[in-house]
Design a protein around this motif. Structure first.
Motif, PDB file in Angstrom:
ATOM      1  N   ARG A 211       0.824  -1.217   0.000  1.00  0.00           N
ATOM      2  CA  ARG A 211       0.000   0.000   0.000  1.00  0.00           C
ATOM      3  C   ARG A 211       0.859   1.269   0.000  1.00  0.00           C
ATOM      4  O   ARG A 211       0.481   2.291  -0.587  1.00  0.00           O
ATOM      5  CB  ARG A 211      -0.908  -0.004   1.239  1.00  0.00           C
ATOM      6  CG  ARG A 211      -1.983   1.079   1.212  1.00  0.00           C
ATOM      7  CD  ARG A 211      -2.786   1.114   2.497  1.00  0.00           C
ATOM      8  NE  ARG A 211      -4.032   1.843   2.309  1.00  0.00           N
ATOM      9  CZ  ARG A 211      -5.185   1.293   1.958  1.00  0.00           C
ATOM     10  NH1 ARG A 211      -5.259  -0.012   1.756  1.00  0.00           N
ATOM     11  NH2 ARG A 211      -6.266   2.028   1.798  1.00  0.00           N
ATOM     12  N   ALA A 212       2.024   1.200   0.631  1.00  0.00           N
ATOM     13  CA  ALA A 212       2.873   2.382   0.768  1.00  0.00           C
ATOM     14  C   ALA A 212       3.583   2.758  -0.526  1.00  0.00           C
ATOM     15  O   ALA A 212       4.187   3.843  -0.614  1.00  0.00           O
ATOM     16  CB  ALA A 212       3.899   2.148   1.878  1.00  0.00           C
ATOM     17  N   MET A 213       3.527   1.911  -1.537  1.00  0.00           N
ATOM     18  CA  MET A 213       4.208   2.221  -2.795  1.00  0.00           C
ATOM     19  C   MET A 213       3.537   3.405  -3.493  1.00  0.00           C
ATOM     20  O   MET A 213       2.312   3.506  -3.536  1.00  0.00           O
ATOM     21  CB  MET A 213       4.196   0.997  -3.718  1.00  0.00           C
ATOM     22  CG  MET A 213       5.050  -0.154  -3.214  1.00  0.00           C
ATOM     23  SD  MET A 213       4.929  -1.629  -4.269  1.00  0.00           S
ATOM     24  CE  MET A 213       6.068  -2.740  -3.436  1.00  0.00           C
ATOM     25  N   GLU A 214       4.341   4.263  -4.043  1.00  0.00           N
ATOM     26  CA  GLU A 214       3.820   5.460  -4.709  1.00  0.00           C
ATOM     27  C   GLU A 214       2.955   5.074  -5.914  1.00  0.00           C
ATOM     28  O   GLU A 214       3.334   4.201  -6.707  1.00  0.00           O
ATOM     29  CB  GLU A 214       4.981   6.347  -5.172  1.00  0.00           C
ATOM     30  CG  GLU A 214       4.537   7.684  -5.744  1.00  0.00           C
ATOM     31  CD  GLU A 214       5.713   8.580  -6.129  1.00  0.00           C
ATOM     32  OE1 GLU A 214       5.479   9.625  -6.742  1.00  0.00           O
ATOM     33  OE2 GLU A 214       6.864   8.188  -5.799  1.00  0.00           O
ATOM     34  N   GLY A 215       1.788   5.711  -6.014  1.00  0.00           N
ATOM     35  CA  GLY A 215       0.890   5.424  -7.128  1.00  0.00           C
ATOM     36  C   GLY A 215      -0.240   4.482  -6.774  1.00  0.00           C
ATOM     37  O   GLY A 215      -1.130   4.237  -7.585  1.00  0.00           O
ATOM     38  N   VAL A 216      -0.220   3.942  -5.536  1.00  0.00           N
ATOM     39  CA  VAL A 216      -1.290   3.049  -5.074  1.00  0.00           C
ATOM     40  C   VAL A 216      -2.362   3.878  -4.373  1.00  0.00           C
ATOM     41  O   VAL A 216      -2.062   4.664  -3.471  1.00  0.00           O
ATOM     42  CB  VAL A 216      -0.754   1.983  -4.090  1.00  0.00           C
ATOM     43  CG1 VAL A 216      -1.903   1.147  -3.527  1.00  0.00           C
ATOM     44  CG2 VAL A 216       0.263   1.088  -4.775  1.00  0.00           C
ATOM     45  N   SER A 217      -3.613   3.719  -4.785  1.00  0.00           N
ATOM     46  CA  SER A 217      -4.717   4.405  -4.114  1.00  0.00           C
ATOM     47  C   SER A 217      -5.967   3.551  -4.226  1.00  0.00           C
ATOM     48  O   SER A 217      -6.008   2.577  -4.996  1.00  0.00           O
ATOM     49  CB  SER A 217      -4.966   5.787  -4.736  1.00  0.00           C
ATOM     50  OG  SER A 217      -5.370   5.664  -6.094  1.00  0.00           O
TER      51      SER A 217
END
Length: 594
Positions: A211-217
């Motif tokens: 979840r913490a990866m950039e671009g995940v929402s």
């Protein structure tokens, strides 16, 4: 492992071979340790979950996660995780006991089920050693929550039509994932997402996305008919950089992971349905005893008793199916070394072996619960339509089960389709058995009399297998390679197989109970088995006529129907008396009884 190991058999082999009752798993085989696991789960639900039911149903993320971590402390999240990675490494029967007992927690049970099943198992069975060591201890403890991301806005049943893409970066250090996943359970608070995407738009593959990866929402919560206390949101991936180390198994192997994890998911879904069915029976029997009309409790009226009897019988048969299948899966997975680099290949093969049985569990379980919930509402009358009574929620929550984990229509197509493919590969002697049967039907089949308990039902099970072989052979001969396009014929064959597997599972279990308990103490099991077996046999006969009429005409059809008549000879049984006997026990106990 906590229980005994049962005989390993060929998947789908129940069609062509008779099983011995001693070789199958039943609830009566539970060890003391397994009973303690079930009791621990019940205590957790009663003490920690149900007091907060109203808050959970209003989608309280913080409370859900807190309680999931509490479940992790008790070991309830680590049943399927090997001990070397922080789990308990239990057998599937023990794992099923936890899932069944959790079902009274309604939507919260779904949050746990998605996490421990389709969310965690891809890493258990297909993860590298580094992935297992990194993620499994946290998943088993509840420090991290998982979600499974397969469905997309444009691809539901057609999972391989997914449009989410993964592109390997020029330096080879990571993949760039882009796309949207739909209806993701636990999306509101999950830390890990098992995501399926096509590498270069072609090779269906699986990734562990944090979840913490950039671009995940995530998108907004879906407003659902039921299971309102579970989080269901879209997952949006916008050029997410996922390290190559987070590729699960190999590029292009995503379909093997997805479909085999769904097989386990289908089995576990049926387990949850069993728990819901037992609760609905208890609620309905208690209400029937308390509700007075025309001067007496409605449980005294035969039609209400008939409903309770049929509800309890279907739950008994479902329980028989589930434990039998759990024993099969255990036999296949028990020899896998999860530390081996080849564990993914071995896991895929072991799970795929019982794909037919898992689909049968899913269809039979979801439709049994729907029937039981519907009859439960009917027994409650107008009160069954009021949210204050839990039967109303069980009714709404149950509907999703026929859609989850592959719709029942898709599973009905898979059941006979997989069986035929196994036969064509030489893994099952279906064609040989069908040819031998044709020769037998040319001879005069004498009438039979039955004296021993369940002797006739055992015979009917054998005849049901022959009926399926006869109808199935006719369909294969008539349609050949086009059979997969004849969905009406396939679903009729699937329904025959579902009824056959359920019927045989109940017969074998009841015979096992007879052997261990004696006639008197096993009387209820025998009554339920007899009632179900005769009803199921009638359905199989009708489905066979439907199939034969679709594949043949004229004199040839008349010959086939004449042969079918030889296989369906039986004496009528007084199911009214049997169901009254069952009803009396359910009403007396005010709950499920086996």
């Amino acid at each position: 492992m906590t229980g005994k190991t049962f005989a390993k058999t060929v998947g789908g082999g129940f069609v062509v071979a008779d099983a011995d009752c001693a070789s199958i798993a039943t609830p009566e085989d539970l060890t003391e340790e397994q009973r303690m696991i079930a009791e621990t789960t019940e205590t957790f639900v009663d003490r920690d979950v149900l007091p907060h039911d109203e808050r959970l149903e209003k989608l309280d993320y913080e409370l859900t996660v807190k309680l999931m971590r509490k479940a992790g402390e008790l070991g309830l999240l680590g049943a399927d995780v090997p001990e070397e990675y922080g789990g308990l490494g239990l057998d599937k029967i023990s794992s099923a006991l936890i899932s069944e007992r959790l079902s009274r927690a309604a939507s919260f049970a779904l949050s746990i089920g998605a996490h421990v099943g389709i969310g965690t198992l891809p890493i258990v069975y297909f993860g590298s050693q580094a992935q297992k060591q990194r993620y499994l201890p946290d998943l088993a403890s509840g420090r991290r929550i998982a979600a499974y991301c397969l469905t997309e806005p444009s691809s539901g049943s057609d999972a391989l039509g997914a449009r989410t893409t993964a592109r390997l970066a020029d330096d080879g250090s990571h993949y760039v994932l882009s796309g949207t996943k739909q209806f993701i359970t636990n999306a509101g608070f999950a830390d890990l997402f098992i995501v399926y995407a096509k590498v270069d738009g072609l090779h269906f593959s699986t990734f562990i996305v944090e979840r913490a990866m950039e671009g995940v929402s995530v998108g907004p919560e879906e407003k659902k008919m039921g299971i309102k206390g579970s989080s269901t949101r879209p997952l949006v991936l916008e050029d997410v950089k996922v390290p190559v180390d987070n590729l699960l198994w190999e590029v292009g192997k995503g379909h093997l992971i997805a479909f085999n994890i769904l097989n386990i998911g289908r089995f576990k879904l049926a387990v949850g349905c069993l728990g819901g069915a037992k609760e609905a029976i208890a609620l309905s029997a208690k209400y029937a005893n308390e509700r007075v009309q025309f001067g007496k409790p409605i449980s005294a009226f035969p039609l209400v008793g008939k409903k309770l009897a049929e509800m309890n019988t279907r739950a008994y048969v479902l329980e028989s199916v589930i434990y039998r299948t759990a024993g099969l899966i255990d036999s296949g997975l028990s020899e896998i070394d999860h530390a081996s680099p080849a564990s993914g290949v071995h896991s895929a093969k072991a799970i795929a072996e019982y794909a037919i049985e898992c689909s049968i569990n899913k269809v039979f379980g979801s439709e049994a619960l729907d029937f039981i919930a519907d009859e439960g509402v009917q027994i409650h009358g107008g009160y069954g339509y009021i949210q204050e009574y839990k039967i109303e929620r069980i009714y709404r929550d149950s509907r999703i089960n026929r859609i989850f984990e592959g719709t029942n229509e898709i599973n009905r197509l898979l059941i006979p389709g997989t069986l035929v493919k196994r036969a064509l590969k030489g893994q099952l002697p279906l064609l040989q058995k069908a040819q031998a049967l044709q020769g037998e039907l040319l001879q005069l089949v004498p009438g039979r009399t039955f004296e021993g308990t369940l002797e006739e039902e055992t015979h009917l099970t054998a005849m049901a297998k022959n009926i399926f072989l006869m109808a199935g052979a006719g369909a294969v001969q008539r349609f050949g390679p086009r059979l997969e396009e004849e969905q009406e014929a396939l679903t009729a064959l699937a329904d025959m197989l579902i009824q056959l597997y359920a019927m045989e599972s109940a017969v074998l279990r009841a015979k096992k109970q007879l052997a261990s308990k004696g006639e008197e103490r096993a009387a209820l099991a025998v009554a339920m088995t007899r009632a179900f077996a005769h009803d199921a046999f009638g359905q199989i006969e009708a489905l066979a006529k439907e199939t034969l009429s679709a594949v043949d005409t004229g004199d040839s059809l008349r010959t086939q129907l004449s042969a079918l008549k030889k296989l369906t000879r039986r004496s009528p049984v007084d199911t009214v008396a049997l169901k009254r006997q069952i009803a009396a026990a359910v009403i007396r106990e005010e709950g499920y009884i086996s």
